[in-house]
Scaffold this motif. Sequence first.
Motif, mmCIF file in Angstrom:
data_model
loop_
_atom_site.group_PDB
_atom_site.id
_atom_site.type_symbol
_atom_site.label_atom_id
_atom_site.label_comp_id
_atom_site.label_asym_id
_atom_site.label_seq_id
_atom_site.Cartn_x
_atom_site.Cartn_y
_atom_site.Cartn_z
ATOM 1 N N ASP A 103 0.808 -1.227 0.000
ATOM 2 C CA ASP A 103 0.000 0.000 0.000
ATOM 3 C C ASP A 103 0.843 1.280 0.000
ATOM 4 O O ASP A 103 0.311 2.386 0.092
ATOM 5 C CB ASP A 103 -0.968 0.024 1.190
ATOM 6 C CG ASP A 103 -0.278 0.077 2.550
ATOM 7 O OD1 ASP A 103 0.884 0.504 2.628
ATOM 8 O OD2 ASP A 103 -0.912 -0.306 3.557
ATOM 9 N N GLY A 104 2.161 1.131 -0.104
ATOM 10 C CA GLY A 104 3.023 2.300 -0.209
ATOM 11 C C GLY A 104 3.475 2.889 1.114
ATOM 12 O O GLY A 104 4.200 3.892 1.128
ATOM 13 N N THR A 105 3.080 2.272 2.237
ATOM 14 C CA THR A 105 3.528 2.764 3.542
ATOM 15 C C THR A 105 5.026 2.555 3.711
ATOM 16 O O THR A 105 5.714 3.408 4.294
ATOM 17 C CB THR A 105 2.782 2.035 4.678
ATOM 18 O OG1 THR A 105 1.372 2.235 4.522
ATOM 19 C CG2 THR A 105 3.215 2.543 6.043
ATOM 20 N N PHE A 106 5.542 1.432 3.221
ATOM 21 C CA PHE A 106 6.965 1.120 3.291
ATOM 22 C C PHE A 106 7.541 1.061 1.883
ATOM 23 O O PHE A 106 6.842 0.698 0.928
ATOM 24 C CB PHE A 106 7.194 -0.232 3.960
ATOM 25 C CG PHE A 106 6.662 -0.324 5.369
ATOM 26 C CD1 PHE A 106 6.780 0.739 6.247
ATOM 27 C CD2 PHE A 106 6.045 -1.485 5.813
ATOM 28 C CE1 PHE A 106 6.297 0.654 7.541
ATOM 29 C CE2 PHE A 106 5.554 -1.585 7.103
ATOM 30 C CZ PHE A 106 5.673 -0.507 7.976
ATOM 31 N N PRO A 107 8.820 1.397 1.726
ATOM 32 C CA PRO A 107 9.450 1.273 0.412
ATOM 33 C C PRO A 107 9.682 -0.196 0.063
ATOM 34 O O PRO A 107 9.679 -1.057 0.956
ATOM 35 C CB PRO A 107 10.783 2.012 0.601
ATOM 36 C CG PRO A 107 11.080 1.871 2.060
ATOM 37 C CD PRO A 107 9.748 1.931 2.751
ATOM 38 N N PRO A 108 9.876 -0.506 -1.223
ATOM 39 C CA PRO A 108 10.187 -1.890 -1.605
ATOM 40 C C PRO A 108 11.437 -2.380 -0.877
ATOM 41 O O PRO A 108 12.391 -1.623 -0.671
ATOM 42 C CB PRO A 108 10.429 -1.791 -3.116
ATOM 43 C CG PRO A 108 9.660 -0.574 -3.534
ATOM 44 C CD PRO A 108 9.781 0.389 -2.381
ATOM 45 N N GLN A 109 11.409 -3.645 -0.467
ATOM 46 C CA GLN A 109 12.525 -4.194 0.300
ATOM 47 C C GLN A 109 12.435 -5.711 0.316
ATOM 48 O O GLN A 109 11.419 -6.280 -0.092
ATOM 49 C CB GLN A 109 12.501 -3.665 1.732
ATOM 50 C CG GLN A 109 11.209 -3.950 2.477
ATOM 51 C CD GLN A 109 11.070 -3.083 3.729
ATOM 52 O OE1 GLN A 109 11.632 -3.415 4.774
ATOM 53 N NE2 GLN A 109 10.342 -1.972 3.607
ATOM 54 N N ASP A 110 13.486 -6.338 0.795
ATOM 55 C CA ASP A 110 13.478 -7.777 1.013
ATOM 56 C C ASP A 110 12.693 -8.038 2.292
ATOM 57 O O ASP A 110 13.192 -7.828 3.404
ATOM 58 C CB ASP A 110 14.904 -8.300 1.137
ATOM 59 C CG ASP A 110 14.975 -9.823 1.219
ATOM 60 O OD1 ASP A 110 14.091 -10.428 1.862
ATOM 61 O OD2 ASP A 110 15.932 -10.400 0.668
ATOM 62 N N ILE A 111 11.455 -8.469 2.154
ATOM 63 C CA ILE A 111 10.541 -8.563 3.283
ATOM 64 C C ILE A 111 11.025 -9.576 4.320
ATOM 65 O O ILE A 111 10.989 -9.314 5.530
ATOM 66 C CB ILE A 111 9.127 -8.908 2.783
ATOM 67 C CG1 ILE A 111 8.576 -7.728 1.982
ATOM 68 C CG2 ILE A 111 8.195 -9.243 3.946
ATOM 69 C CD1 ILE A 111 7.305 -8.031 1.227
ATOM 70 N N GLN A 112 11.483 -10.716 3.866
ATOM 71 C CA GLN A 112 11.963 -11.729 4.812
ATOM 72 C C GLN A 112 13.182 -11.243 5.572
ATOM 73 O O GLN A 112 13.305 -11.474 6.788
ATOM 74 C CB GLN A 112 12.275 -13.030 4.070
ATOM 75 C CG GLN A 112 11.038 -13.771 3.583
ATOM 76 C CD GLN A 112 11.389 -15.126 2.987
ATOM 77 O OE1 GLN A 112 12.540 -15.394 2.640
ATOM 78 N NE2 GLN A 112 10.401 -15.988 2.867
ATOM 79 N N ALA A 113 14.087 -10.561 4.877
ATOM 80 C CA ALA A 113 15.284 -10.053 5.544
ATOM 81 C C ALA A 113 14.915 -8.991 6.575
ATOM 82 O O ALA A 113 15.461 -8.975 7.683
ATOM 83 C CB ALA A 113 16.254 -9.478 4.513
ATOM 84 N N SER A 114 13.983 -8.117 6.235
ATOM 85 C CA SER A 114 13.570 -7.066 7.163
ATOM 86 C C SER A 114 12.946 -7.663 8.416
ATOM 87 O O SER A 114 13.240 -7.243 9.543
ATOM 88 C CB SER A 114 12.582 -6.118 6.486
ATOM 89 O OG SER A 114 13.182 -5.432 5.414
ATOM 90 N N ALA A 115 12.062 -8.651 8.238
ATOM 91 C CA ALA A 115 11.415 -9.284 9.385
ATOM 92 C C ALA A 115 12.441 -10.009 10.249
ATOM 93 O O ALA A 115 12.380 -9.955 11.482
ATOM 94 C CB ALA A 115 10.343 -10.256 8.906
ATOM 95 N N ALA A 116 13.387 -10.682 9.607
ATOM 96 C CA ALA A 116 14.421 -11.390 10.360
ATOM 97 C C ALA A 116 15.282 -10.418 11.167
ATOM 98 O O ALA A 116 15.692 -10.715 12.296
ATOM 99 C CB ALA A 116 15.304 -12.201 9.406
ATOM 100 N N CYS A 117 15.534 -9.230 10.609
ATOM 101 C CA CYS A 117 16.322 -8.229 11.321
ATOM 102 C C CYS A 117 15.575 -7.698 12.540
ATOM 103 O O CYS A 117 16.190 -7.418 13.581
ATOM 104 C CB CYS A 117 16.677 -7.080 10.384
ATOM 105 S SG CYS A 117 17.957 -7.480 9.170
ATOM 106 N N ILE A 118 14.259 -7.553 12.427
ATOM 107 C CA ILE A 118 13.473 -7.105 13.578
ATOM 108 C C ILE A 118 13.551 -8.142 14.692
ATOM 109 O O ILE A 118 13.804 -7.811 15.858
ATOM 110 C CB ILE A 118 12.005 -6.859 13.173
ATOM 111 C CG1 ILE A 118 11.917 -5.690 12.206
ATOM 112 C CG2 ILE A 118 11.146 -6.582 14.412
ATOM 113 C CD1 ILE A 118 10.515 -5.464 11.646
#
Length: 216
Positions: free
Chosen positions: A151-166
Amino acid sequence: MTRANLAVQSRPVRSRSSEKRLQILRAARELVSSVGFREAQMSAVADAAGVALGTLYRHFPSKTVLMVDVVSEVSQREVDVAAGVAMGEGDAADRLSASAWLFASRALRGRRLAHALVAEPVEPEIESARLKYRRKLARVFETIIEQGVRDGTFPPQDIQASAACIVGSIFEGLVGPLASDDLSTDSERRDHAKSIIEFCLRGVSGRMAVPSIVDD
Protein backbone atom coordinates in the motif's frame (compact mmCIF):
# COMPACT_ATOMS: atom_id res chain seq x y z
CA MET A 1 -19.09 -55.04 27.32
CA THR A 2 -19.91 -53.13 24.14
CA ARG A 3 -17.53 -50.82 22.34
CA ALA A 4 -19.82 -47.91 23.19
CA ASN A 5 -19.53 -48.66 26.91
CA LEU A 6 -15.76 -48.96 26.66
CA ALA A 7 -15.59 -45.59 24.88
CA VAL A 8 -17.69 -43.92 27.56
CA GLN A 9 -15.49 -45.34 30.31
CA SER A 10 -12.26 -44.30 28.56
CA ARG A 11 -13.20 -40.63 28.18
CA PRO A 12 -12.73 -39.65 31.84
CA VAL A 13 -9.40 -41.45 31.91
CA ARG A 14 -8.15 -39.53 28.88
CA SER A 15 -9.51 -36.31 30.34
CA ARG A 16 -7.71 -36.85 33.64
CA SER A 17 -4.53 -37.69 31.77
CA SER A 18 -4.79 -34.48 29.71
CA GLU A 19 -5.41 -32.41 32.83
CA LYS A 20 -2.41 -33.96 34.54
CA ARG A 21 -0.25 -33.21 31.53
CA LEU A 22 -1.35 -29.56 31.51
CA GLN A 23 -0.72 -29.38 35.24
CA ILE A 24 2.84 -30.58 34.71
CA LEU A 25 3.39 -28.15 31.84
CA ARG A 26 2.19 -25.23 33.95
CA ALA A 27 4.50 -26.21 36.78
CA ALA A 28 7.45 -26.59 34.40
CA ARG A 29 6.75 -23.21 32.83
CA GLU A 30 6.65 -21.49 36.22
CA LEU A 31 9.87 -23.20 37.27
CA VAL A 32 11.66 -22.14 34.08
CA SER A 33 10.38 -18.61 34.69
CA SER A 34 12.22 -18.65 38.01
CA VAL A 35 15.42 -20.59 37.36
CA GLY A 36 15.74 -21.22 33.61
CA PHE A 37 15.99 -24.50 31.72
CA ARG A 38 19.24 -25.79 33.18
CA GLU A 39 18.18 -25.56 36.83
CA ALA A 40 14.64 -26.81 36.26
CA GLN A 41 15.12 -30.40 37.45
CA MET A 42 12.48 -33.07 36.90
CA SER A 43 12.14 -33.72 40.63
CA ALA A 44 11.43 -30.02 41.21
CA VAL A 45 8.84 -30.03 38.42
CA ALA A 46 7.12 -33.05 39.96
CA ASP A 47 7.04 -31.37 43.36
CA ALA A 48 5.67 -28.14 41.91
CA ALA A 49 3.02 -30.03 39.95
CA GLY A 50 2.06 -32.15 42.94
CA VAL A 51 2.66 -35.44 41.13
CA ALA A 52 4.91 -38.42 41.68
CA LEU A 53 8.15 -38.49 39.70
CA GLY A 54 6.99 -41.67 37.99
CA THR A 55 3.81 -39.92 36.85
CA LEU A 56 5.87 -37.09 35.43
CA TYR A 57 8.00 -39.52 33.43
CA ARG A 58 4.92 -41.31 32.10
CA HIS A 59 3.81 -38.06 30.49
CA PHE A 60 7.27 -36.74 29.59
CA PRO A 61 9.93 -39.46 29.23
CA SER A 62 12.81 -36.98 29.56
CA LYS A 63 13.53 -33.46 30.65
CA THR A 64 14.31 -32.50 27.06
CA VAL A 65 10.88 -33.67 25.86
CA LEU A 66 9.22 -31.66 28.62
CA MET A 67 11.20 -28.51 27.92
CA VAL A 68 10.54 -28.72 24.18
CA ASP A 69 6.83 -28.71 25.00
CA VAL A 70 7.30 -25.74 27.35
CA VAL A 71 9.01 -23.79 24.56
CA SER A 72 6.29 -24.74 22.07
CA GLU A 73 3.48 -23.73 24.41
CA VAL A 74 4.92 -20.43 25.61
CA SER A 75 6.26 -19.35 22.23
CA GLN A 76 2.94 -20.01 20.50
CA ARG A 77 1.20 -17.87 23.11
CA GLU A 78 3.65 -15.00 22.53
CA VAL A 79 3.32 -15.26 18.75
CA ASP A 80 -0.48 -15.26 19.02
CA VAL A 81 -0.39 -12.08 21.13
CA ALA A 82 1.85 -10.31 18.63
CA ALA A 83 -0.26 -11.54 15.71
CA GLY A 84 -3.44 -10.26 17.36
CA VAL A 85 -2.03 -6.73 17.41
CA ALA A 86 -0.54 -7.11 13.94
CA MET A 87 -3.93 -7.96 12.46
CA GLY A 88 -5.71 -5.08 14.22
CA GLU A 89 -6.64 -1.60 13.08
CA GLY A 90 -4.29 1.08 11.79
CA ASP A 91 -1.76 1.41 9.00
CA ALA A 92 1.14 -0.97 8.57
CA ALA A 93 3.62 1.27 10.41
CA ASP A 94 1.39 1.54 13.47
CA ARG A 95 0.70 -2.19 13.55
CA LEU A 96 4.35 -3.12 13.09
CA SER A 97 5.34 -0.76 15.88
CA ALA A 98 2.58 -1.91 18.22
CA SER A 99 3.17 -5.64 17.71
CA ALA A 100 6.96 -5.31 18.12
CA TRP A 101 6.56 -3.16 21.23
CA LEU A 102 4.01 -5.48 22.81
CA PHE A 103 6.32 -8.43 22.32
CA ALA A 104 9.26 -6.49 23.80
CA SER A 105 7.26 -5.22 26.78
CA ARG A 106 6.05 -8.70 27.64
CA ALA A 107 9.66 -9.89 27.52
CA LEU A 108 10.60 -7.12 29.96
CA ARG A 109 7.93 -8.26 32.40
CA GLY A 110 8.92 -11.93 32.15
CA ARG A 111 12.67 -11.42 31.93
CA ARG A 112 13.87 -14.85 33.08
CA LEU A 113 11.45 -16.82 30.93
CA ALA A 114 12.12 -14.61 27.91
CA HIS A 115 15.86 -15.17 28.28
CA ALA A 116 15.35 -18.92 28.56
CA LEU A 117 13.25 -18.94 25.39
CA VAL A 118 15.88 -17.05 23.43
CA ALA A 119 19.42 -17.13 24.78
CA GLU A 120 20.06 -19.73 27.47
CA PRO A 121 22.39 -22.57 26.35
CA VAL A 122 20.20 -25.61 25.71
CA GLU A 123 20.13 -29.05 24.09
CA PRO A 124 19.79 -29.22 20.27
CA GLU A 125 16.16 -30.38 20.49
CA ILE A 126 15.19 -27.35 22.56
CA GLU A 127 17.18 -25.06 20.28
CA SER A 128 15.25 -26.47 17.31
CA ALA A 129 11.97 -25.53 19.04
CA ARG A 130 13.32 -22.04 19.69
CA LEU A 131 14.22 -21.62 16.02
CA LYS A 132 10.63 -22.43 15.12
CA TYR A 133 9.62 -19.68 17.55
CA ARG A 134 11.80 -17.16 15.74
CA ARG A 135 10.40 -18.16 12.36
CA LYS A 136 6.79 -17.88 13.53
CA LEU A 137 7.39 -14.42 14.97
CA ALA A 138 9.22 -13.34 11.82
CA ARG A 139 6.21 -14.40 9.74
CA VAL A 140 4.01 -12.07 11.81
CA PHE A 141 6.27 -9.16 10.92
CA GLU A 142 6.57 -10.31 7.30
CA THR A 143 2.80 -10.09 6.92
CA ILE A 144 2.71 -6.48 8.12
CA ILE A 145 5.72 -5.40 6.07
CA GLU A 146 4.28 -7.02 2.95
CA GLN A 147 1.03 -5.12 3.44
CA GLY A 148 2.94 -1.90 4.00
CA VAL A 149 5.00 -2.34 0.84
CA ARG A 150 1.86 -3.13 -1.13
CA ASP A 151 0.00 0.00 0.00
CA GLY A 152 3.02 2.30 -0.21
CA THR A 153 3.53 2.76 3.54
CA PHE A 154 6.97 1.12 3.29
CA PRO A 155 9.45 1.27 0.41
CA PRO A 156 10.19 -1.89 -1.61
CA GLN A 157 12.52 -4.19 0.30
CA ASP A 158 13.48 -7.78 1.01
CA ILE A 159 10.54 -8.56 3.28
CA GLN A 160 11.96 -11.73 4.81
CA ALA A 161 15.28 -10.05 5.54
CA SER A 162 13.57 -7.07 7.16
CA ALA A 163 11.41 -9.28 9.38
CA ALA A 164 14.42 -11.39 10.36
CA CYS A 165 16.32 -8.23 11.32
CA ILE A 166 13.47 -7.11 13.58
CA VAL A 167 13.41 -10.46 15.35
CA GLY A 168 17.18 -10.49 15.65
CA SER A 169 17.26 -6.95 17.03
CA ILE A 170 14.68 -7.70 19.69
CA PHE A 171 16.08 -11.10 20.62
CA GLU A 172 19.78 -10.26 20.62
CA GLY A 173 19.58 -6.60 21.60
CA LEU A 174 16.95 -6.86 24.30
CA VAL A 175 15.90 -10.34 25.36
CA GLY A 176 19.34 -11.95 25.31
CA PRO A 177 20.91 -9.68 27.95
CA LEU A 178 17.84 -9.52 30.20
CA ALA A 179 18.66 -12.28 32.66
CA SER A 180 22.10 -10.85 33.45
CA ASP A 181 20.94 -7.23 33.62
CA ASP A 182 20.42 -6.56 37.31
CA LEU A 183 21.82 -3.04 37.28
CA SER A 184 19.40 -1.21 34.98
CA THR A 185 16.11 0.11 36.29
CA ASP A 186 12.76 -0.86 34.81
CA SER A 187 12.55 2.58 33.23
CA GLU A 188 16.00 2.24 31.66
CA ARG A 189 15.17 -1.18 30.24
CA ARG A 190 11.91 0.17 28.85
CA ASP A 191 13.74 3.08 27.18
CA HIS A 192 16.26 0.64 25.75
CA ALA A 193 13.42 -1.45 24.30
CA LYS A 194 11.85 1.63 22.71
CA SER A 195 15.17 2.55 21.13
CA ILE A 196 15.42 -0.91 19.58
CA ILE A 197 11.89 -0.66 18.18
CA GLU A 198 12.66 2.82 16.78
CA PHE A 199 15.73 1.39 15.08
CA CYS A 200 13.65 -1.41 13.53
CA LEU A 201 10.98 1.00 12.30
CA ARG A 202 13.56 3.29 10.69
CA GLY A 203 15.05 0.31 8.91
CA VAL A 204 11.71 -0.79 7.48
CA SER A 205 10.13 2.59 6.76
CA GLY A 206 13.23 4.60 5.84
CA ARG A 207 12.20 7.45 8.11
CA MET A 208 12.10 8.48 11.74
CA ALA A 209 9.31 6.78 13.67
CA VAL A 210 8.01 6.79 17.22
CA PRO A 211 6.95 3.37 18.59
CA SER A 212 3.28 2.84 19.34
CA ILE A 213 3.19 1.83 22.98
CA VAL A 214 0.55 -0.86 23.43
CA ASP A 215 0.54 -2.90 26.63
CA ASP A 216 -1.69 -5.92 27.18
